[in-house]
Design a protein around this motif. Structure first.
Motif, PDB file in Angstrom:
ATOM      1  N   GLY A 140      -4.632   1.631  -6.467  1.00 41.56           N
ATOM      2  CA  GLY A 140      -3.225   2.013  -6.324  1.00 41.56           C
ATOM      3  C   GLY A 140      -2.407   1.070  -5.474  1.00 41.56           C
ATOM      4  O   GLY A 140      -1.277   1.371  -5.087  1.00 41.56           O
ATOM      5  N   VAL A 141      -2.993  -0.094  -5.146  1.00 43.43           N
ATOM      6  CA  VAL A 141      -2.268  -1.076  -4.334  1.00 43.43           C
ATOM      7  C   VAL A 141      -1.501  -2.011  -5.271  1.00 43.43           C
ATOM      8  O   VAL A 141      -2.062  -2.504  -6.253  1.00 43.43           O
ATOM      9  CB  VAL A 141      -3.263  -1.900  -3.477  1.00 43.43           C
ATOM     10  N   ASN A 142      -0.234  -2.239  -4.975  1.00 46.74           N
ATOM     11  CA  ASN A 142       0.550  -3.183  -5.777  1.00 46.74           C
ATOM     12  C   ASN A 142       0.221  -4.611  -5.322  1.00 46.74           C
ATOM     13  O   ASN A 142       0.210  -4.902  -4.122  1.00 46.74           O
ATOM     14  CB  ASN A 142       2.051  -2.905  -5.612  1.00 46.74           C
ATOM     15  N   VAL A 143      -0.090  -5.485  -6.280  1.00 43.43           N
ATOM     16  CA  VAL A 143      -0.483  -6.860  -5.951  1.00 43.43           C
ATOM     17  C   VAL A 143       0.487  -7.836  -6.603  1.00 43.43           C
ATOM     18  O   VAL A 143       0.729  -7.769  -7.802  1.00 43.43           O
ATOM     19  CB  VAL A 143      -1.912  -7.165  -6.468  1.00 43.43           C
ATOM     20  N   GLU A 144       1.074  -8.718  -5.791  1.00 40.98           N
ATOM     21  CA  GLU A 144       1.923  -9.785  -6.334  1.00 40.98           C
ATOM     22  C   GLU A 144       1.392 -11.122  -5.843  1.00 40.98           C
ATOM     23  O   GLU A 144       0.898 -11.225  -4.715  1.00 40.98           O
ATOM     24  CB  GLU A 144       3.364  -9.624  -5.859  1.00 40.98           C
ATOM     25  N   PHE A 145       1.515 -12.126  -6.686  1.00 44.16           N
ATOM     26  CA  PHE A 145       1.033 -13.457  -6.315  1.00 44.16           C
ATOM     27  C   PHE A 145       2.155 -14.273  -5.696  1.00 44.16           C
ATOM     28  O   PHE A 145       3.292 -14.190  -6.139  1.00 44.16           O
ATOM     29  CB  PHE A 145       0.488 -14.195  -7.546  1.00 44.16           C
ATOM     30  N   LEU A 146       1.788 -15.040  -4.695  1.00 43.11           N
ATOM     31  CA  LEU A 146       2.760 -15.955  -4.101  1.00 43.11           C
ATOM     32  C   LEU A 146       2.680 -17.266  -4.873  1.00 43.11           C
ATOM     33  O   LEU A 146       1.780 -18.056  -4.686  1.00 43.11           O
ATOM     34  CB  LEU A 146       2.411 -16.222  -2.629  1.00 43.11           C
ATOM     35  N   SER A 147       3.629 -17.458  -5.761  1.00 41.52           N
ATOM     36  CA  SER A 147       3.564 -18.656  -6.602  1.00 41.52           C
ATOM     37  C   SER A 147       4.543 -19.723  -6.136  1.00 41.52           C
ATOM     38  O   SER A 147       4.631 -20.783  -6.714  1.00 41.52           O
ATOM     39  CB  SER A 147       3.841 -18.290  -8.051  1.00 41.52           C
ATOM     40  N   PHE A 158       0.845  -1.200   0.000  1.00 46.26           N
ATOM     41  CA  PHE A 158       0.000   0.000   0.000  1.00 46.26           C
ATOM     42  C   PHE A 158       0.876   1.244   0.000  1.00 46.26           C
ATOM     43  O   PHE A 158       1.765   1.379   0.849  1.00 46.26           O
ATOM     44  CB  PHE A 158      -0.844   0.062   1.279  1.00 46.26           C
ATOM     45  N   PRO A 159       0.624   2.191  -0.934  1.00 48.07           N
ATOM     46  CA  PRO A 159       1.333   3.462  -0.831  1.00 48.07           C
ATOM     47  C   PRO A 159       0.896   4.179   0.461  1.00 48.07           C
ATOM     48  O   PRO A 159      -0.179   3.887   0.983  1.00 48.07           O
ATOM     49  CB  PRO A 159       0.881   4.229  -2.076  1.00 48.07           C
ATOM     50  N   LYS A 160       1.730   5.087   0.956  1.00 53.27           N
ATOM     51  CA  LYS A 160       1.450   5.643   2.285  1.00 53.27           C
ATOM     52  C   LYS A 160       0.134   6.423   2.363  1.00 53.27           C
ATOM     53  O   LYS A 160      -0.478   6.485   3.422  1.00 53.27           O
ATOM     54  CB  LYS A 160       2.619   6.483   2.791  1.00 53.27           C
ATOM     55  N   ASP A 161      -0.338   6.964   1.232  1.00 52.55           N
ATOM     56  CA  ASP A 161      -1.608   7.703   1.290  1.00 52.55           C
ATOM     57  C   ASP A 161      -2.826   6.778   1.283  1.00 52.55           C
ATOM     58  O   ASP A 161      -3.960   7.219   1.347  1.00 52.55           O
ATOM     59  CB  ASP A 161      -1.701   8.707   0.125  1.00 52.55           C
ATOM     60  N   LYS A 162      -2.586   5.450   1.210  1.00 54.25           N
ATOM     61  CA  LYS A 162      -3.721   4.501   1.162  1.00 54.25           C
ATOM     62  C   LYS A 162      -3.826   3.641   2.417  1.00 54.25           C
ATOM     63  O   LYS A 162      -4.773   2.881   2.561  1.00 54.25           O
ATOM     64  CB  LYS A 162      -3.553   3.545  -0.038  1.00 54.25           C
ATOM     65  N   ILE A 163      -2.833   3.735   3.304  1.00 57.26           N
ATOM     66  CA  ILE A 163      -2.817   2.734   4.380  1.00 57.26           C
ATOM     67  C   ILE A 163      -3.952   2.899   5.379  1.00 57.26           C
ATOM     68  O   ILE A 163      -4.285   1.958   6.083  1.00 57.26           O
ATOM     69  CB  ILE A 163      -1.454   2.670   5.120  1.00 57.26           C
ATOM     70  N   ASP A 164      -4.568   4.080   5.456  1.00 57.35           N
ATOM     71  CA  ASP A 164      -5.672   4.239   6.415  1.00 57.35           C
ATOM     72  C   ASP A 164      -7.042   4.076   5.749  1.00 57.35           C
ATOM     73  O   ASP A 164      -8.072   4.317   6.353  1.00 57.35           O
ATOM     74  CB  ASP A 164      -5.573   5.590   7.131  1.00 57.35           C
ATOM     75  N   LYS A 165      -7.063   3.623   4.497  1.00 56.57           N
ATOM     76  CA  LYS A 165      -8.339   3.435   3.787  1.00 56.57           C
ATOM     77  C   LYS A 165      -8.821   1.978   3.965  1.00 56.57           C
ATOM     78  O   LYS A 165      -8.010   1.059   4.018  1.00 56.57           O
ATOM     79  CB  LYS A 165      -8.157   3.713   2.283  1.00 56.57           C
ATOM     80  N   PRO A 166     -10.149   1.811   4.051  1.00 51.37           N
ATOM     81  CA  PRO A 166     -10.678   0.443   4.292  1.00 51.37           C
ATOM     82  C   PRO A 166     -10.746  -0.394   3.020  1.00 51.37           C
ATOM     83  O   PRO A 166     -11.749  -1.031   2.721  1.00 51.37           O
ATOM     84  CB  PRO A 166     -12.080   0.731   4.845  1.00 51.37           C
TER      85      PRO A 166
END
Ligand code: SF4
Ligand code: SF4
Length: 136
Positions: free
Chosen positions: A68-75, A10-18
């Protein structure tokens, strides 16, 4: 039904969003938080296991990316080769999620819970007989 382990940054401006709670409400998913480290005014990281309809998981991942959240898969998958393991316990204190743990305090038997493993690989090098393996 399907299950996926994902790593969110999460970028820092998104961490308090639900953002994550919307996954339950809008996409009818359930999730396990396997690991979270979120500090105010800094980037946040979270490892989630998502359960639900595959199409809804795909939509949820798109939603996270759109937010704006970066998503990576655990493969990767971690396996312990118990034939090689000497039960030394060196991996237990290193594992951040307690996926490697002492099952029996009397015998100090080491066990592995793959559900808790986030495939961080921190346990690989400290294992003297190289009993912990990464499978792709
Ligand atoms: S890779 Fe090893 S140290 Fe990392 S969570 Fe899995 S078992 Fe624990
Ligand atoms: S470090 Fe390796 S040998 Fe020692 S308990 Fe863990 S898996 Fe077994």
């Amino acid at each position: 039904m399907s299950a996926k382990k994902i790593v969110l940054t999460f970028p820092k401006d998104k961490i308090d969003k639900p953002i994550v709670y919307k996954l339950i409400k809008e996409f009818d998913l359930s999730f396990n938080i396997l690991k979270a480290s979120i500090t105010p005014d800094q980037e946040g990281h979270m490892v989630l296991e998502l359960d639900g309809d595959k199409a809804e998981i795909d939509k949820a991942i798109k939603h996270l990316k759109d937010e704006g959240v970066n998503v990576e898969f655990l493969s990767k998958e971690i396996k312990v080769n118990w034939d090689k393991c000497t039960q030394c316990g060196a991996c237990v204190s290193i594992c951040p999620t307690e996926a490697l743990y002492i099952k029996d305090r009397q015998t100090m038997e080491v066990a592995f819970d793959p559900e808790k493993c986030i495939a961080c690989e921190l346990c690989i090098r400290p294992c003297p007989p190289r009993a912990i393996e990464v499978h792709f």
